[in-house]
Write a protein that holds these residues in place. Structure first.
Motif, PDB file in Angstrom:
ATOM      1  N   GLU A 156       0.985  -1.167  -0.140  1.00  0.00           N
ATOM      2  CA  GLU A 156       0.050   0.193  -0.074  1.00  0.00           C
ATOM      3  C   GLU A 156       0.957   1.129  -0.108  1.00  0.00           C
ATOM      4  OE1 GLU A 156      -3.501   1.156   0.041  1.00  0.00           O
ATOM      5  OE2 GLU A 156      -2.421   2.976  -0.082  1.00  0.00           O
ATOM      6  N   ARG A 157       0.479   2.080  -1.111  1.00  0.00           N
ATOM      7  CA  ARG A 157       1.683   3.214  -1.115  1.00  0.00           C
ATOM      8  C   ARG A 157       1.471   4.189   0.045  1.00  0.00           C
ATOM      9  NH1 ARG A 157      -1.307   7.546  -3.734  1.00  0.00           N
ATOM     10  NH2 ARG A 157       0.564   8.348  -4.307  1.00  0.00           N
ATOM     11  N   LYS A 158       0.177   4.519   0.513  1.00  0.00           N
ATOM     12  CA  LYS A 158      -0.116   5.452   1.527  1.00  0.00           C
ATOM     13  C   LYS A 158       0.259   4.893   3.090  1.00  0.00           C
ATOM     14  CE  LYS A 158      -2.892   8.560  -1.063  1.00  0.00           C
ATOM     15  NZ  LYS A 158      -3.264   9.864  -0.868  1.00  0.00           N
ATOM     16  N   THR A 207       4.599   0.623   0.372  1.00  0.00           N
ATOM     17  CA  THR A 207       5.525   1.300  -0.930  1.00  0.00           C
ATOM     18  C   THR A 207       4.475   1.083  -2.017  1.00  0.00           C
ATOM     19  OG1 THR A 207       7.353   0.161  -2.262  1.00  0.00           O
ATOM     20  CG2 THR A 207       5.839  -1.418  -1.423  1.00  0.00           C
ATOM     21  N   GLU A 208       4.861   1.645  -3.135  1.00  0.00           N
ATOM     22  CA  GLU A 208       4.162   1.780  -4.510  1.00  0.00           C
ATOM     23  C   GLU A 208       4.615   0.788  -5.419  1.00  0.00           C
ATOM     24  OE1 GLU A 208       3.108   5.888  -5.648  1.00  0.00           O
ATOM     25  OE2 GLU A 208       3.508   5.018  -7.774  1.00  0.00           O
ATOM     26  N   GLU A 241       7.566  -1.255  -7.018  1.00  0.00           N
ATOM     27  CA  GLU A 241       8.631  -1.620  -5.892  1.00  0.00           C
ATOM     28  C   GLU A 241       8.010  -2.691  -4.913  1.00  0.00           C
ATOM     29  OE1 GLU A 241      10.898   1.871  -4.492  1.00  0.00           O
ATOM     30  OE2 GLU A 241      10.172   1.447  -2.718  1.00  0.00           O
ATOM     31  N   ARG A 285      -2.193   2.454  -9.803  1.00  0.00           N
ATOM     32  CA  ARG A 285      -1.022   3.209  -9.914  1.00  0.00           C
ATOM     33  C   ARG A 285      -0.011   2.087 -10.748  1.00  0.00           C
ATOM     34  NH1 ARG A 285       1.180   8.469  -7.717  1.00  0.00           N
ATOM     35  NH2 ARG A 285      -0.823   9.659  -7.227  1.00  0.00           N
ATOM     36  N   ASN A 286       0.666   2.401 -11.946  1.00  0.00           N
ATOM     37  CA  ASN A 286       1.888   1.701 -12.339  1.00  0.00           C
ATOM     38  C   ASN A 286       1.166   0.466 -12.826  1.00  0.00           C
ATOM     39  OD1 ASN A 286       3.380   3.867 -11.501  1.00  0.00           O
ATOM     40  ND2 ASN A 286       3.703   2.770  -9.694  1.00  0.00           N
TER      41      ASN A 286
END
Ligand SMILES: C[S@@+](CC[C@H](N)C(=O)[O-])C[C@H]1O[C@@H](n2cnc3c(N)ncnc32)[C@H](O)[C@@H]1O
Length: 190
Positions: A60-62, A87-88, A91, A106-107
């Motif tokens: 989880e990016r947040k 992490t996003e 990655e 995302r990505n």
């Protein structure tokens, strides 16, 4: 199977129970599977996956939301087999996933490239926005990942003057496939 309890919320909101029911059928998680989730947010799917998979890695990016995932796992007595990373993706994606769920977009192209490179058997992506769904469908197809596209919408009944009317949730696009099954029909369904 017990309900998922979500005492802690996050802005993006949980994947709804009826959507999770379809999702779980498509993910087809077994006890030996390593499931990787991109975008765990409230942890609603993480809890369901933790109950079924041998191992779960949730990204989880947040950072605040990964804490929400952690708290909701604990609230459900789940998480002993879950590794959480703030992490996003791509990655932090492990190389040994059996099942990949993209709850965040995302990505997604790079995430799908990694799924192809590492031979992930089942890949499912949930999308709510029409334009993203179209582009993501193309990305699945271009990589030979696409098995089917499912679109559905859930409505909940409520009492209206002694009769039943309905409130509709947003439609969901569910892209389903896998790296070792190959594209079977270009997304027209099995
Ligand atoms: C719609 S929410 C997912 C909801 C989740 N399935 C649940 O039940 O709570 C999407 C989440 O994915 C995260 N996200 C989007 N792209 C990501 C990426 N590439 N890596 C990690 N997290 C990502 C967002 O921060 C957001 O929390």
């Amino acid at each position: 199977m017990a309900q998922v309890s979500l005492p802690h919320d996050a802005k993006a909101g949980p994947t709804k129970p009826e959507v999770r029911a379809v999702l779980l059928g498509k993910l087809d998680i077994g006890p030996a599977d390593h499931l990787v989730e991109v975008g765990s947010c409230t942890g609603a799917v993480t809890v369901e996956a933790a109950r079924r998979a041998g191992r779960v890695t949730a990204l989880e990016r947040k950072p605040g939301r990964i804490e929400t995932t952690r708290k909701n796992l604990a609230a459900n007595d789940a998480g002993g087999n879950v590794t959480l990373w703030a992490t996003e993706a791509p990655e932090g994606l492990p190389d040994d996933a059996d099942v990949l769920f993209l709850g965040g977009s995302r990505n997604y192209e790079a995430v799908l490239d990694h799924a192809v490179e590492t031979g992930v058997a089942r890949v499912v992506m949930n999308v709510s926005r029409l334009e993203v769904a179209g582009r993501a469908t193309e990305a699945f197809r271009e990589r030979g990942l696409l098995d089917e596209v499912v679109q559905f919408q859930v409505s909940h009944g409520y009492d209206l003057a002694g009769a039943t009317s309905f409130d509709s949730d947003n439609p969901v696009y569910m892209l389903v496939g896998g790296a070792d099954e190959g594209a079977t029909d270009g997304g027209r369904g099995r």
